[in-house]
Motif scaffolding. Sequence first.
Motif, PDB file in Angstrom:
ATOM      1  N   PRO A   1       0.845  -1.199   0.000  1.00 58.25           N
ATOM      2  CA  PRO A   1       0.000   0.000   0.000  1.00 58.25           C
ATOM      3  C   PRO A   1       0.877   1.244   0.000  1.00 58.25           C
ATOM      4  O   PRO A   1       1.965   1.247   0.585  1.00 58.25           O
ATOM      5  CB  PRO A   1      -0.807  -0.129   1.296  1.00 58.25           C
ATOM      6  CG  PRO A   1       0.008  -1.020   2.174  1.00 58.25           C
ATOM      7  CD  PRO A   1       0.750  -1.951   1.267  1.00 58.25           C
ATOM      8  N   VAL A   2       0.418   2.290  -0.667  1.00 61.13           N
ATOM      9  CA  VAL A   2       1.188   3.531  -0.776  1.00 61.13           C
ATOM     10  C   VAL A   2       0.453   4.640  -0.034  1.00 61.13           C
ATOM     11  O   VAL A   2      -0.744   4.868  -0.255  1.00 61.13           O
ATOM     12  CB  VAL A   2       1.409   3.927  -2.242  1.00 61.13           C
ATOM     13  CG1 VAL A   2       2.119   5.282  -2.346  1.00 61.13           C
ATOM     14  CG2 VAL A   2       2.214   2.852  -2.957  1.00 61.13           C
ATOM     15  N   LEU A   3       1.180   5.314   0.837  1.00 57.30           N
ATOM     16  CA  LEU A   3       0.620   6.401   1.637  1.00 57.30           C
ATOM     17  C   LEU A   3       1.097   7.735   1.079  1.00 57.30           C
ATOM     18  O   LEU A   3       2.273   7.913   0.785  1.00 57.30           O
ATOM     19  CB  LEU A   3       1.077   6.267   3.090  1.00 57.30           C
ATOM     20  CG  LEU A   3       0.713   7.441   4.016  1.00 57.30           C
ATOM     21  CD1 LEU A   3      -0.777   7.430   4.322  1.00 57.30           C
ATOM     22  CD2 LEU A   3       1.528   7.377   5.298  1.00 57.30           C
ATOM     23  N   THR A   4       0.167   8.682   0.952  1.00 55.59           N
ATOM     24  CA  THR A   4       0.497  10.061   0.605  1.00 55.59           C
ATOM     25  C   THR A   4      -0.077  10.972   1.681  1.00 55.59           C
ATOM     26  O   THR A   4      -1.262  10.853   2.029  1.00 55.59           O
ATOM     27  CB  THR A   4      -0.075  10.455  -0.765  1.00 55.59           C
ATOM     28  OG1 THR A   4       0.462   9.589  -1.765  1.00 55.59           O
ATOM     29  CG2 THR A   4       0.273  11.894  -1.116  1.00 55.59           C
ATOM     30  N   VAL A   5       0.750  11.867   2.208  1.00 53.00           N
ATOM     31  CA  VAL A   5       0.316  12.840   3.206  1.00 53.00           C
ATOM     32  C   VAL A   5       0.340  14.222   2.567  1.00 53.00           C
ATOM     33  O   VAL A   5       1.312  14.586   1.892  1.00 53.00           O
ATOM     34  CB  VAL A   5       1.211  12.806   4.459  1.00 53.00           C
ATOM     35  CG1 VAL A   5       0.738  13.840   5.482  1.00 53.00           C
ATOM     36  CG2 VAL A   5       1.209  11.415   5.085  1.00 53.00           C
ATOM     37  N   THR A   6      -0.725  14.978   2.765  1.00 58.87           N
ATOM     38  CA  THR A   6      -0.834  16.310   2.195  1.00 58.87           C
ATOM     39  C   THR A   6      -1.246  17.311   3.258  1.00 58.87           C
ATOM     40  O   THR A   6      -1.778  16.947   4.315  1.00 58.87           O
ATOM     41  CB  THR A   6      -1.870  16.358   1.052  1.00 58.87           C
ATOM     42  OG1 THR A   6      -3.177  16.108   1.588  1.00 58.87           O
ATOM     43  CG2 THR A   6      -1.567  15.330  -0.020  1.00 58.87           C
ATOM     44  N   LEU A   7      -1.001  18.569   2.967  1.00 59.95           N
ATOM     45  CA  LEU A   7      -1.556  19.669   3.741  1.00 59.95           C
ATOM     46  C   LEU A   7      -2.721  20.239   2.932  1.00 59.95           C
ATOM     47  O   LEU A   7      -2.548  20.641   1.781  1.00 59.95           O
ATOM     48  CB  LEU A   7      -0.503  20.743   4.001  1.00 59.95           C
ATOM     49  CG  LEU A   7       0.712  20.310   4.817  1.00 59.95           C
ATOM     50  CD1 LEU A   7       1.679  21.471   4.997  1.00 59.95           C
ATOM     51  CD2 LEU A   7       0.293  19.754   6.181  1.00 59.95           C
ATOM     52  N   ASP A   8      -3.899  20.248   3.550  1.00 61.66           N
ATOM     53  CA  ASP A   8      -5.117  20.618   2.838  1.00 61.66           C
ATOM     54  C   ASP A   8      -5.676  21.908   3.429  1.00 61.66           C
ATOM     55  O   ASP A   8      -5.957  21.971   4.631  1.00 61.66           O
ATOM     56  CB  ASP A   8      -6.148  19.491   2.971  1.00 61.66           C
ATOM     57  CG  ASP A   8      -7.274  19.599   1.952  1.00 61.66           C
ATOM     58  OD1 ASP A   8      -7.557  20.721   1.510  1.00 61.66           O
ATOM     59  OD2 ASP A   8      -7.861  18.562   1.606  1.00 61.66           O
ATOM     60  N   PRO A   9      -5.849  22.961   2.612  1.00 59.95           N
ATOM     61  CA  PRO A   9      -6.376  24.216   3.154  1.00 59.95           C
ATOM     62  C   PRO A   9      -7.847  24.162   3.530  1.00 59.95           C
ATOM     63  O   PRO A   9      -8.363  25.088   4.145  1.00 59.95           O
ATOM     64  CB  PRO A   9      -6.133  25.219   2.016  1.00 59.95           C
ATOM     65  CG  PRO A   9      -6.069  24.390   0.782  1.00 59.95           C
ATOM     66  CD  PRO A   9      -5.470  23.073   1.202  1.00 59.95           C
ATOM     67  N   ASP A  10      -8.549  23.076   3.177  1.00 64.33           N
ATOM     68  CA  ASP A  10      -9.948  22.926   3.562  1.00 64.33           C
ATOM     69  C   ASP A  10     -10.195  21.474   3.959  1.00 64.33           C
ATOM     70  O   ASP A  10      -9.273  20.686   4.065  1.00 64.33           O
ATOM     71  CB  ASP A  10     -10.887  23.370   2.431  1.00 64.33           C
ATOM     72  CG  ASP A  10     -10.608  22.637   1.126  1.00 64.33           C
ATOM     73  OD1 ASP A  10     -10.467  21.396   1.153  1.00 64.33           O
ATOM     74  OD2 ASP A  10     -10.512  23.302   0.081  1.00 64.33           O
ATOM     75  N   ALA A  11     -11.458  21.146   4.170  1.00 65.81           N
ATOM     76  CA  ALA A  11     -11.790  19.811   4.655  1.00 65.81           C
ATOM     77  C   ALA A  11     -12.094  18.819   3.544  1.00 65.81           C
ATOM     78  O   ALA A  11     -12.454  17.681   3.826  1.00 65.81           O
ATOM     79  CB  ALA A  11     -12.994  19.903   5.601  1.00 65.81           C
ATOM     80  N   ASN A  12     -11.954  19.237   2.291  1.00 67.13           N
ATOM     81  CA  ASN A  12     -12.360  18.400   1.167  1.00 67.13           C
ATOM     82  C   ASN A  12     -11.147  17.754   0.504  1.00 67.13           C
ATOM     83  O   ASN A  12     -10.385  18.417  -0.201  1.00 67.13           O
ATOM     84  CB  ASN A  12     -13.124  19.247   0.137  1.00 67.13           C
ATOM     85  CG  ASN A  12     -13.746  18.395  -0.958  1.00 67.13           C
ATOM     86  OD1 ASN A  12     -13.427  17.226  -1.121  1.00 67.13           O
ATOM     87  ND2 ASN A  12     -14.642  18.997  -1.718  1.00 67.13           N
ATOM     88  N   PRO A  13     -10.942  16.456   0.675  1.00 69.61           N
ATOM     89  CA  PRO A  13      -9.764  15.799   0.086  1.00 69.61           C
ATOM     90  C   PRO A  13      -9.870  15.598  -1.415  1.00 69.61           C
ATOM     91  O   PRO A  13      -8.896  15.190  -2.051  1.00 69.61           O
ATOM     92  CB  PRO A  13      -9.718  14.454   0.814  1.00 69.61           C
ATOM     93  CG  PRO A  13     -11.142  14.178   1.165  1.00 69.61           C
ATOM     94  CD  PRO A  13     -11.748  15.517   1.470  1.00 69.61           C
ATOM     95  N   TRP A  14     -11.047  15.860  -2.007  1.00 72.93           N
ATOM     96  CA  TRP A  14     -11.245  15.697  -3.442  1.00 72.93           C
ATOM     97  C   TRP A  14     -11.093  17.007  -4.216  1.00 72.93           C
ATOM     98  O   TRP A  14     -11.246  17.024  -5.432  1.00 72.93           O
ATOM     99  CB  TRP A  14     -12.635  15.128  -3.717  1.00 72.93           C
ATOM    100  CG  TRP A  14     -12.776  13.671  -3.444  1.00 72.93           C
ATOM    101  CD1 TRP A  14     -11.782  12.762  -3.245  1.00 72.93           C
ATOM    102  CD2 TRP A  14     -14.003  12.935  -3.361  1.00 72.93           C
ATOM    103  NE1 TRP A  14     -12.303  11.515  -3.033  1.00 72.93           N
ATOM    104  CE2 TRP A  14     -13.666  11.586  -3.103  1.00 72.93           C
ATOM    105  CE3 TRP A  14     -15.336  13.278  -3.483  1.00 72.93           C
ATOM    106  CZ2 TRP A  14     -14.632  10.588  -2.968  1.00 72.93           C
ATOM    107  CZ3 TRP A  14     -16.304  12.294  -3.340  1.00 72.93           C
ATOM    108  CH2 TRP A  14     -15.950  10.962  -3.089  1.00 72.93           C
ATOM    109  N   LYS A  15     -10.797  18.084  -3.548  1.00 81.74           N
ATOM    110  CA  LYS A  15     -10.851  19.392  -4.206  1.00 81.74           C
ATOM    111  C   LYS A  15      -9.651  19.661  -5.099  1.00 81.74           C
ATOM    112  O   LYS A  15      -9.702  20.508  -5.989  1.00 81.74           O
ATOM    113  CB  LYS A  15     -10.990  20.487  -3.146  1.00 81.74           C
ATOM    114  CG  LYS A  15     -11.589  21.784  -3.677  1.00 81.74           C
ATOM    115  CD  LYS A  15     -11.937  22.713  -2.532  1.00 81.74           C
ATOM    116  CE  LYS A  15     -12.601  23.976  -3.038  1.00 81.74           C
ATOM    117  NZ  LYS A  15     -12.951  24.897  -1.929  1.00 81.74           N
ATOM    118  N   GLY A  16      -8.539  19.003  -4.868  1.00 90.36           N
ATOM    119  CA  GLY A  16      -7.379  19.153  -5.726  1.00 90.36           C
ATOM    120  C   GLY A  16      -6.454  20.292  -5.370  1.00 90.36           C
ATOM    121  O   GLY A  16      -5.540  20.622  -6.130  1.00 90.36           O
TER     122      GLY A  16
END
Length: 503
Positions: A352-367
């Motif tokens: 399995p591959v893990l990706t960690v991001t910093l998201d300016p909002d609560a929507n992980p699908w927003k791009g």
Amino acid sequence: MALQVPQALAGGVTVITHGFNSDITSWILPMALRFPGHPGFPGTQLTCYEIEITASGGGFAATATHLDGPAPDVSNSGEIVVKLDWSSIDTGEASTGQVAAAAASALLSSGLIPENDGRPLAELPLHLIGHSRGSSVVSEISRELGKRGVWVDHLTFLDPVPVASYGDAAVQVWENVLYADNFYQRLNALFGFDPMGNAVTGAYNRRLLNLNGANSSAHSDVHLWYHGTIELGTPATDTQQTIASTIRSNWWTATESSGAATGFHFSRIGGGDRLSGATPAGSGTEPINQGYNRLWDLGAGTSANRSLVTGKNALWPSLVTARRTTPASIPAGTAFGLELRYQSDDASAGAPVLTVTLDPDANPWKGNEIAIDTRPLIATGPANVLTANLALIVPPAVTGSYRIAARIQQSGRTRHLQAAGTLVVTPALPPPAIDRSTLGFSGGRFTFTVLGSPGQSVRIEAAETLDDWQGIATRTLDSATWIFSDPDTALHPKRFYRVVLGP
């Protein structure tokens, strides 16, 4: 240091369904429309769908209809509410297991919602809420999802009453459910025929003892009670009945703060402490953490409080919990800690591959996420949950307030999870430097002082020709200075030094 309760917040799907001879318009739609008004709601926009289960060709089929709100990938909350409607077959034409199988397939489908661009709803954290026979439906949905390796963040039963003569499955809490709660009554108010719920093993069971003043049916009052934990003002209404001041004062205990500290409070949106040992209903009643999964040690200890799922195949990877382990504010260019618990298919499906991001909002699908780390994880197989403790560096140019988001992928399947709260990234600290005034020899060694900031990871490098720099020492500073003494001084008649950000 402010640590976090290990649960999923924001960016998810809530499924609400009814029971016998009911529908989604009488109380479910009004309940869903109150979500954005809850103090924990992570934005202003809510996307609503109806999934309808109907008899079709000797079986059962699911169709989806967009009811309200923006497309999921542009919403500023990332929150989706699904009203699960099986009203055309809810009086005995289908068992709850048959309804659940169709509903689970719909949640796993990449083609159910065209505007989702091939992303199944099951990619996001799930909260399943069911009333009466609907409790058996959501219990069975969670089991069906468990057969595919999909974890359910939260399972809520409202006065569960499966009907055995219709072939309904018993209400159970399955191994792939992180937290379960059950709000039920035994008041038997309607001429002795009012349905009554029961406690459910593995859930936090809160028996409701006072439901006077609203519906003639205490069974229906249970979903009104839950509505009152979403819409916290007075009066509040589900369009069928009104929660006036008397009800607001009498239906909840003092610990439950007139509904604000119970029910929906323990949801992904509400953000309540699911690991609390408090007993809101009084001494001798069940603690809140009774509903936490203990099949593995996920924070509440271990015990056999879950039913095992059989028939697993073609498993999805799942992120079970995500918890920031370091302070909520750090300078850019420094590291924060993240603890993840996860489950995946075995190694035959690949790592399995893990990706960690910093998201300016609560929507992980927003791009609009900023990727800061991608790495393979150890495959767990279906019987294990593993923990990954990560130290992740925020890029030096990134500042602002972000949610810590993670996604896990395996065999073309993806699941998302965000850690609770936000990470505030302040401007980068001044780079470390050598204090030239301290250059000199001490005890036969060349010595100098490094100037920096507590928490910075720094590396001292050395070279003999200014083009062959090599690291010779590293340290995470616990103060503003580090006195360095080169143990290899005698080996190098001429040596240059510099200090850079580490590791």
